[in-house]
Design an enzyme around this catalytic site. Structure first.
Site, mmCIF file in Angstrom:
data_model
loop_
_atom_site.group_PDB
_atom_site.id
_atom_site.type_symbol
_atom_site.label_atom_id
_atom_site.label_comp_id
_atom_site.label_asym_id
_atom_site.label_seq_id
_atom_site.Cartn_x
_atom_site.Cartn_y
_atom_site.Cartn_z
ATOM 1 N N ASP A 76 0.883 10.903 1.260
ATOM 2 C CA ASP A 76 2.011 10.299 1.525
ATOM 3 C C ASP A 76 3.101 11.316 1.890
ATOM 4 O OD1 ASP A 76 0.670 7.950 1.154
ATOM 5 O OD2 ASP A 76 1.249 7.827 -1.047
ATOM 6 N N LYS B 74 2.119 12.659 7.061
ATOM 7 C CA LYS B 74 1.219 13.469 7.920
ATOM 8 C C LYS B 74 1.254 12.491 9.274
ATOM 9 C CE LYS B 74 -2.118 12.537 4.783
ATOM 10 N NZ LYS B 74 -1.096 12.321 3.629
ATOM 11 N N GLY C 221 -2.786 5.737 4.487
ATOM 12 C CA GLY C 221 -1.792 4.666 4.983
ATOM 13 C C GLY C 221 -1.010 5.612 5.587
ATOM 14 N N HIS C 222 -1.242 5.757 7.156
ATOM 15 C CA HIS C 222 -0.302 6.731 7.775
ATOM 16 C C HIS C 222 0.753 6.071 8.646
ATOM 17 C CE1 HIS C 222 -3.614 10.199 7.228
ATOM 18 N NE2 HIS C 222 -3.275 9.710 6.018
ATOM 19 N N GLN D 168 -4.817 11.843 2.403
ATOM 20 C CA GLN D 168 -4.541 12.250 1.114
ATOM 21 C C GLN D 168 -3.942 13.651 0.960
ATOM 22 O OE1 GLN D 168 -8.309 11.086 1.436
ATOM 23 N NE2 GLN D 168 -7.096 9.108 1.521
HETATM 24 P P1 GDP Z 1 1.094 9.623 5.235
HETATM 25 O O1 GDP Z 1 0.302 9.035 4.394
HETATM 26 O O2 GDP Z 1 1.221 11.084 4.729
HETATM 27 O O3 GDP Z 1 1.266 9.687 6.621
HETATM 28 O O4 GDP Z 1 2.561 9.122 4.579
HETATM 29 P P2 GDP Z 1 3.125 7.699 4.665
HETATM 30 O O5 GDP Z 1 2.928 7.238 5.842
HETATM 31 O O6 GDP Z 1 2.158 6.973 3.557
HETATM 32 O O7 GDP Z 1 4.473 7.730 3.690
HETATM 33 C C1 GDP Z 1 5.567 8.501 4.497
HETATM 34 C C2 GDP Z 1 6.694 7.488 4.676
HETATM 35 O O8 GDP Z 1 7.867 8.251 5.052
HETATM 36 C C3 GDP Z 1 6.703 6.678 5.825
HETATM 37 O O9 GDP Z 1 7.078 5.418 5.611
HETATM 38 C C4 GDP Z 1 7.088 7.378 7.097
HETATM 39 O O10 GDP Z 1 7.699 6.294 7.839
HETATM 40 C C5 GDP Z 1 8.310 7.747 6.213
HETATM 41 N N1 GDP Z 1 8.548 9.259 6.909
HETATM 42 C C6 GDP Z 1 8.150 10.384 7.384
HETATM 43 N N2 GDP Z 1 8.718 11.367 7.682
HETATM 44 C C7 GDP Z 1 10.167 10.900 7.280
HETATM 45 C C8 GDP Z 1 11.363 11.568 7.246
HETATM 46 O O11 GDP Z 1 11.485 12.693 7.643
HETATM 47 N N3 GDP Z 1 12.538 10.797 6.678
HETATM 48 C C9 GDP Z 1 12.294 9.502 6.249
HETATM 49 N N4 GDP Z 1 13.289 8.953 5.612
HETATM 50 N N5 GDP Z 1 11.228 9.022 6.234
HETATM 51 C C10 GDP Z 1 9.915 9.668 6.680
HETATM 52 P P1 IMO Z 2 -2.662 9.142 2.442
HETATM 53 O O1 IMO Z 2 -3.595 9.494 3.524
HETATM 54 C C1 IMO Z 2 -1.555 8.807 -1.646
HETATM 55 C C2 IMO Z 2 -4.790 8.156 -4.606
HETATM 56 C C3 IMO Z 2 -4.971 6.905 -5.226
HETATM 57 C C4 IMO Z 2 -5.621 7.128 -6.567
HETATM 58 C C5 IMO Z 2 -6.340 8.195 -6.122
HETATM 59 C C6 IMO Z 2 -7.997 7.674 -5.935
HETATM 60 O O2 IMO Z 2 -1.908 7.975 3.034
HETATM 61 O O3 IMO Z 2 -1.756 10.443 1.992
HETATM 62 P P2 IMO Z 2 -9.187 6.369 -3.834
HETATM 63 O O4 IMO Z 2 -8.825 5.051 -3.542
HETATM 64 O O5 IMO Z 2 -9.120 7.536 -2.796
HETATM 65 O O6 IMO Z 2 -10.382 6.542 -4.827
HETATM 66 O O7 IMO Z 2 -8.061 6.798 -5.131
HETATM 67 O O8 IMO Z 2 -6.176 8.870 -4.788
HETATM 68 N N1 IMO Z 2 -4.735 7.994 -3.074
HETATM 69 C C7 IMO Z 2 -3.665 8.168 -2.203
HETATM 70 N N2 IMO Z 2 -2.372 8.693 -2.839
HETATM 71 N N3 IMO Z 2 -1.939 8.755 -0.622
HETATM 72 C C8 IMO Z 2 -3.159 8.556 0.079
HETATM 73 O O9 IMO Z 2 -3.450 8.770 1.118
HETATM 74 C C9 IMO Z 2 -4.181 8.398 -0.980
HETATM 75 N N4 IMO Z 2 -5.621 7.870 -0.898
HETATM 76 C C10 IMO Z 2 -5.869 7.900 -2.256
HETATM 77 O O10 IMO Z 2 -3.647 6.381 -5.390
HETATM 78 O O11 IMO Z 2 -4.301 7.666 -7.306
HETATM 79 MG MG MG Z 3 -0.065 7.428 3.188
#
Ligand code: GDP
Ligand code: IMO
Ligand code: MG
Length: 425
Positions: free
Chosen positions: A13, A16, A40-41, A223
């Site tokens: 998270d 990415k 979840g991207h 991840q």
């Molecule tokens: P990922 O799994 O690495 O793609 O990250 P997620 O999407 O799960 O979580 C990142 C969260 O931060 C999302 O809600 C993005 O919209 C938000 N985000 C990404 N870059 C920035 C930033 O530079 N500033 C802020 N405020 N939010 C950001």
């Molecule tokens: P993105 O790509 C954050 C975590 C889960 C749990 C552990 C194992 O959005 O960054 P799993 O379902 O993979 O067997 O769970 O890994 N986890 C993540 N945490 N971002 C993710 O993906 C994750 N995918 C799995 O919360 O701790």
């Molecule tokens: Mg994510």
């Protein structure tokens, strides 16, 4: 060396999806190589926010070909739901999507087993996303998995599903869970198989050819480095290699093809699920980061654990992955903090260290350096020289501590809120 790999430097998270999308205009092909719908991207373009689980994030750029590589575990039902949701919002990606024939399928019993195994772990539960990821990789490693190629042979696929389900029901019952009935899901699964069959192809051959033709390819890691099956905080990890090695094996691209390894890191840390997290702040600071950073899981909605940036962990992740540059996200969330902390060492059993421990991580206590905060709103910034001096100082310390230059700074969730950082800054 036309391939760029992008991975998470922390516990997932990191942003990415946002960074992959922002780099999308300069790409020909984007590839997912590991993980599955546990990812979840989030991508925000204008006022529209989308969360992608299986579809590669750069595909929102209309010219980019998307590949779900051989290392991904794919829930076909989720994939079709995602395609439909995108189409309903006017984004057509289906004709530009290739589903690798070697990618393994996540089927309904995998989610059921994920849930049952978590319940059986009791207090030692991992906090998985319950997307069936661990059980699907278990089957793959045990040589019992069903690759996506089976989607193109409906009769054999249906028979295989029925046969496998008998075995899986034995396991489900042994774990105290309800057995599944193939008739409740097989018709839907076969409809989805028919829809996806034209998308199934030899993604490895396609990528090797594209690389030789000099196509611009980005591998989108899921991840994060600290959730890696081998190098993460085992057993509180995911079931794939989020490490650079997993991005290569999961796409079929050779190591020498990769010119850039971009690691995305938040300006603070978050973690979802159980497991050690040395800089976690369970008080007002963590609460503030969660509120201002909207730190709730993109896949499960769970509140993310929050804390300060951890240089010890980031340096380990950078060294093990051969990271060539860092993309720093969410510094804007720190705006207004009077003091910003970086963890620059640990104390483990009374001994100070900058080495990232293995099993002793759960006993690591953070040692912090404190930095002056800033109050300027970063979200409008497009010029790295104009970023506040206090943030520049913080970035320099991260660069020195990790040994990697910060070349990109994200100042907000929107695609355009991305600053290229000049080396002179
Ligand atoms: P990922 O799994 O690495 O793609 O990250 P997620 O999407 O799960 O979580 C990142 C969260 O931060 C999302 O809600 C993005 O919209 C938000 N985000 C990404 N870059 C920035 C930033 O530079 N500033 C802020 N405020 N939010 C950001
Ligand atoms: P993105 O790509 C954050 C975590 C889960 C749990 C552990 C194992 O959005 O960054 P799993 O379902 O993979 O067997 O769970 O890994 N986890 C993540 N945490 N971002 C993710 O993906 C994750 N995918 C799995 O919360 O701790
Ligand atoms: Mg994510």
């Amino acid at each position: 060396m036309s391939v760029t790999a992008l991975l998470g430097l922390q516990w997932g998270d990191e942003g990415k999806g946002k960074m992959v999308d922002a780099l999308g205009s300069d790409l020909d092909i984007v590839v997912r190589a590991q993980g599955g719908a546990n990812a979840g991207h989030t991508v925000r373009v204008g006022e529209t926010t989308r969360v992608l689980h299986l579809i590669p994030s750069a595909m929102l750029n209309g010219h980019v070909l998307g590949v779900i590589g051989n290392g991904v575990v794919v829930d076909p039902l989720t994939l079709v739901r995602e395609l439909d949701a995108l189409a309903a919002s006017g984004v057509l990606v289906e004709d530009r999507l290739v589903l690798g024939e070697r990618a393994h399928l996540v089927l309904p019993w995998h989610q059921a087993l994920d849930e049952a195994m978590e319940i059986a772990r009791g207090a030692a539960a991992i906090g998985t996303t319950k997307r069936g990821i661990g059980p699907a990789y278990m089957d793959k490693a045990a040589r019992n998995g069903i690759p996506a190629a089976w989607l193109t042979r409906p009769k054999e696929f249906a028979q295989r599903v029925r046969e496998d389900l008998e075995q899986k029901n034995l396991m489900l019952r042994a774990l105290g869970a309800k057995a599944l009935d193939a008739d409740t899901f097989l018709p839907g699964l076969l409809a989805v198989a028919a829809r996806l069959a034209p998308r199934v192809a030899d993604s490895v051959g396609l990528l090797l050819d594209a690389e030789e033709q000099g196509k611009r390819i980005l591998i989108e890691g899921a991840q994060g480095a600290l959730l890696d099956l081998d190098l993460g905080s085992y057993p509180f990890v995911t079931s794939s290699n989020c490490h650079m090695g997993g991005l290569l094996a999961g796409s079929g691209l050779p190591p020498r093809s990769v010119g850039r390894v971009i690691a995305v890191a938040k300006a603070y840390c978050t973690r979802v699920g159980a497991g050690p997290f040395p800089t976690e702040d369970c008080g007002a600071v963590g609460e503030g980061l969660r509120r201002r950073g909207h730190e709730f899981g993109s896949t499960t909605g769970r509140p993310r654990r929050c804390g300060w940036f951890d240089i010890v962990a980031a340096r380990f992740a950078a060294r093990t992955n051969g990271v060539t540059e860092i993309a720093l996200t969410k510094a804007d969330v720190l705006t207004g903090e009077p003091v910003v902390k970086l963890c620059t060492a640990y104390e483990v059993d009374g001994v100070r260290t900058t080495d990232f421990p293995g099993a002793a991580l759960e006993r690591a206590k953070p040692v912090y350096e404190e930095f002056e905060g800033w109050s300027d709103d970063l979200t409008g910034h497009r010029d790295s020289d104009a970023l506040p001096q206090a943030l520049q100082v913080l970035i320099k310390r991260i660069e020195v501590g990790t040994g990697v230059p910060v070349t990109l700074v994200s100042t907000g969730p929107e695609r355009s809120q991305t600053v290229l950082r000049s080396r002179s800054a």
